[in-house]
Design an enzyme around this catalytic site. Sequence first.
Site, short mmCIF file in Angstrom:
data_model
loop_
_atom_site.label_atom_id
_atom_site.label_comp_id
_atom_site.label_asym_id
_atom_site.label_seq_id
_atom_site.Cartn_x
_atom_site.Cartn_y
_atom_site.Cartn_z
N HIS A 1 2.49 -9.98 3.53
CA HIS A 1 3.28 -8.91 4.17
C HIS A 1 4.61 -9.40 4.77
CE1 HIS A 1 0.17 -6.22 3.25
NE2 HIS A 1 -0.59 -6.34 4.31
N HIS B 1 1.80 0.79 6.00
CA HIS B 1 0.46 0.21 6.20
C HIS B 1 -0.36 1.03 7.19
CE1 HIS B 1 -2.64 -2.87 6.52
NE2 HIS B 1 -2.02 -3.59 5.60
N GLU C 1 -2.17 1.66 0.29
CA GLU C 1 -0.82 1.11 0.31
C GLU C 1 -0.20 1.20 -1.09
OE1 GLU C 1 -1.14 -2.88 2.21
OE2 GLU C 1 -3.20 -2.17 2.52
#
Length: 323
Positions: A103, A173, A288
């Site tokens: 991420h 997210h 996601e």
Amino acid sequence: MGELFGTLSDGTPVHRWTLERAGVRVRVLSYGGVVQSVEVPDRQGRAGNVVLGFDDLEGYLAHPEPHLGALIGRYANRIAGARFTLDGRTYPLVANEGRNTLHGGERGFDKRVWDVEPVEHGLRLTRVSPRDEEGFPGRLEVTATYTLDASGALHLAYEAVTDAPTVVNLTNHSYLNLAGSGHAGGHELRLAASRYTPVDAASIPTGELADVTGTRFDFRTPRKTGSGYDHNFVLDKGVTRAPVEVAELYDPASGRVLTVATTEPGLQLYTADHLGEPFLPGGGVALETQHFPDSPNRPEFPSTVLRPGEVYRSQTVYGFSAR
């Protein structure tokens, strides 16, 4: 200007904005582009929040790892070995999950304060990610626009430009719990994906695009999400210029329904089995929309390369209803 939500240790203020339309209320933070809450009615018309979030800034600062509701970048999901090669040059990244980058690194877009300005029925968030931030090449100018349409659907539109070749993969997210509380494993998911990307012990794709037929990864007809998922699904539609509906999440108890439409070729299903206090493990489901994990090291996957003169564009729409 939104309302003051809190202040970082260096004195930077964090603000919160509220969007409301067609019975849907969304609250957004300048910190991390976080979608703090989404309030929608159930089948009885009773409003409830369907995404996990904290009531104050301190909660987000004390519990950064779940990335609750955040705008993820520069690269959503994992890059193996915290490095990739582009145009013959290898770029080492910040490793923040064992040997890998997750991420965007140790301090990705979810831990930055964004500039926010109101637009019609929504907000425009902007940020410049400087060259070599978390190891990624190129100066990246990013715009994320959050809007509510006339039906109350939440539109997330991302754009980015760069001054040097780089890789980009942005997503939201949010953890969804359409019941508003409790375990989300009883939610029923339908997903237009005939294949998924199997992973190794470190959750890195093996490179295979595996058929879901006869496996627990087959959500082509609705089934309970249960637990044990942190996998990318290969959407049958591929990359599209306009959002195409790819998923439906339904909570039988409340009657709430979420639909997901996107331009992206993949969707990561994460059943949040490792969520900690103050939330329940499995207390939310993340859907996601994305390009595939580790694409910079997998030339056979859809490309995430962005070059000068090009514009990165991605759109996802979350629709809400009840039945």
